[in-house]
Design a protein around this motif. Structure first.
Motif, short mmCIF file in Angstrom:
data_model
loop_
_atom_site.label_atom_id
_atom_site.label_comp_id
_atom_site.label_asym_id
_atom_site.label_seq_id
_atom_site.Cartn_x
_atom_site.Cartn_y
_atom_site.Cartn_z
N TYR A 118 40.54 -41.54 -33.01
CA TYR A 118 39.17 -41.87 -32.47
C TYR A 118 38.77 -41.09 -31.11
O TYR A 118 37.59 -40.12 -31.22
N LEU A 119 39.72 -40.76 -30.27
CA LEU A 119 39.29 -39.99 -29.08
C LEU A 119 39.02 -38.47 -29.32
O LEU A 119 38.28 -38.12 -28.84
N ARG A 120 39.83 -37.86 -30.36
CA ARG A 120 39.73 -36.61 -30.62
C ARG A 120 38.64 -36.27 -31.53
O ARG A 120 37.78 -35.31 -31.27
N THR A 121 38.29 -37.29 -32.56
CA THR A 121 37.12 -37.15 -33.25
C THR A 121 35.81 -37.19 -32.50
O THR A 121 34.82 -36.52 -32.79
N GLN A 122 35.84 -38.28 -31.52
CA GLN A 122 34.55 -38.50 -30.83
C GLN A 122 34.28 -37.30 -29.72
O GLN A 122 33.42 -37.14 -29.54
N LEU A 123 35.48 -36.75 -29.21
CA LEU A 123 35.26 -35.59 -28.34
C LEU A 123 34.67 -34.39 -29.15
O LEU A 123 33.64 -33.77 -28.66
N LYS A 124 35.00 -34.16 -30.31
CA LYS A 124 34.48 -33.25 -31.06
C LYS A 124 33.04 -33.31 -31.38
O LYS A 124 32.25 -32.45 -31.31
N ALA A 125 32.67 -34.78 -31.75
CA ALA A 125 31.31 -35.01 -32.10
C ALA A 125 30.42 -34.89 -30.64
O ALA A 125 29.22 -34.58 -31.04
N HIS A 126 30.80 -35.28 -29.64
CA HIS A 126 30.05 -35.41 -28.27
C HIS A 126 29.74 -33.79 -28.09
O HIS A 126 28.99 -33.38 -27.64
N ASN A 127 30.86 -33.02 -28.34
CA ASN A 127 30.68 -31.65 -28.19
C ASN A 127 29.59 -31.02 -28.96
O ASN A 127 28.84 -30.24 -28.44
N ALA A 128 29.53 -31.44 -30.15
CA ALA A 128 28.55 -31.01 -31.16
C ALA A 128 27.12 -31.57 -30.31
O ALA A 128 26.04 -30.66 -30.53
N ALA A 129 27.07 -32.86 -30.21
CA ALA A 129 25.97 -33.16 -29.67
C ALA A 129 25.29 -32.56 -28.59
O ALA A 129 24.13 -32.49 -28.50
N LEU A 130 26.15 -32.33 -27.73
CA LEU A 130 25.72 -31.40 -26.39
C LEU A 130 25.13 -30.17 -26.82
O LEU A 130 24.03 -29.88 -25.95
N ALA A 131 25.87 -29.47 -27.60
CA ALA A 131 25.19 -28.34 -28.18
C ALA A 131 23.95 -28.36 -28.82
O ALA A 131 22.94 -27.62 -28.45
#
Length: 173
Positions: A118-131
């Motif tokens: 959960y933490l790793r996939t959410q971090l990846k998703a939030h990186n994409a959202a910020l971009a």
């Protein structure tokens, strides 16, 4: 207790809603419409995933993050839906196939590995959202959509920071 939006998002995440209505309106600006659709799908996935985290996470910190994501992404999506309606953009009924698959994975992984996933996939998703938000601010055409990004960006950044801190403080690296 889950809100109606969390229950609906969870149903959607697991394919209980059979249709996806992604309609194109020819007069809408393509970059803004695509952005709204993608963010709406991400919000639905975040809400559902947050609900799952509240139930399946081992760590109280990860459960709390799930609850926070449900609350914040519901607020973002409420505003997004109003902006899309005003702009004449039709939104999809479900997250993407990849987001649905991740939700199923969240449900099926052993409890001992849920928090890390959960933490790793959410971090990846939030990186994409910020971009995506930065891209929309730079190239979007609709001021209402840019205002939505300005509202959402601090929340998404705070999520990113909380995820980074949770990973750093844990054995999940």
């Amino acid at each position: 207790m889950f809100s109606k939006s969390v229950a609906l998002a969870t149903m959607v995440l697991f394919g209980l809603t059979p249709t996806t209505a992604v309609a194109s309106v020819s007069s809408e600006p393509a970059p803004d419409a695509g952005f709204l659709r993608a963010v709406h799908q991400a919000n639905m996935a975040e809400i559902a995933g947050g609900g799952i985290a509240q139930e399946r996470a081992v760590s109280p910190r990860v459960r709390a993050l799930g609850a926070r994501f449900v609350r914040d992404h519901t607020a973002i999506d409420t505003r997004l839906t109003a902006v899309a309606r005003a702009a004449g953009v039709l939104l999809p009924d479900t997250p993407t196939a990849a987001q649905l698959a991740l939700g199923k994975k969240y449900q099926s992984v052993p409890s001992a590995t849920f928090d890390r996933l959960y933490l790793r996939t959410q971090l990846k998703a939030h990186n994409a959202a910020l971009a995506a938000g930065r891209e929309e601010l730079a190239h979007g055409e609709d001021a209402r959509v840019k205002q939505l990004v300005s509202f959402a960006a601090p929340l998404v950044q705070a999520h990113h920071d909380a995820l980074t801190a949770a990973l750093a403080a844990s054995a999940y690296q």
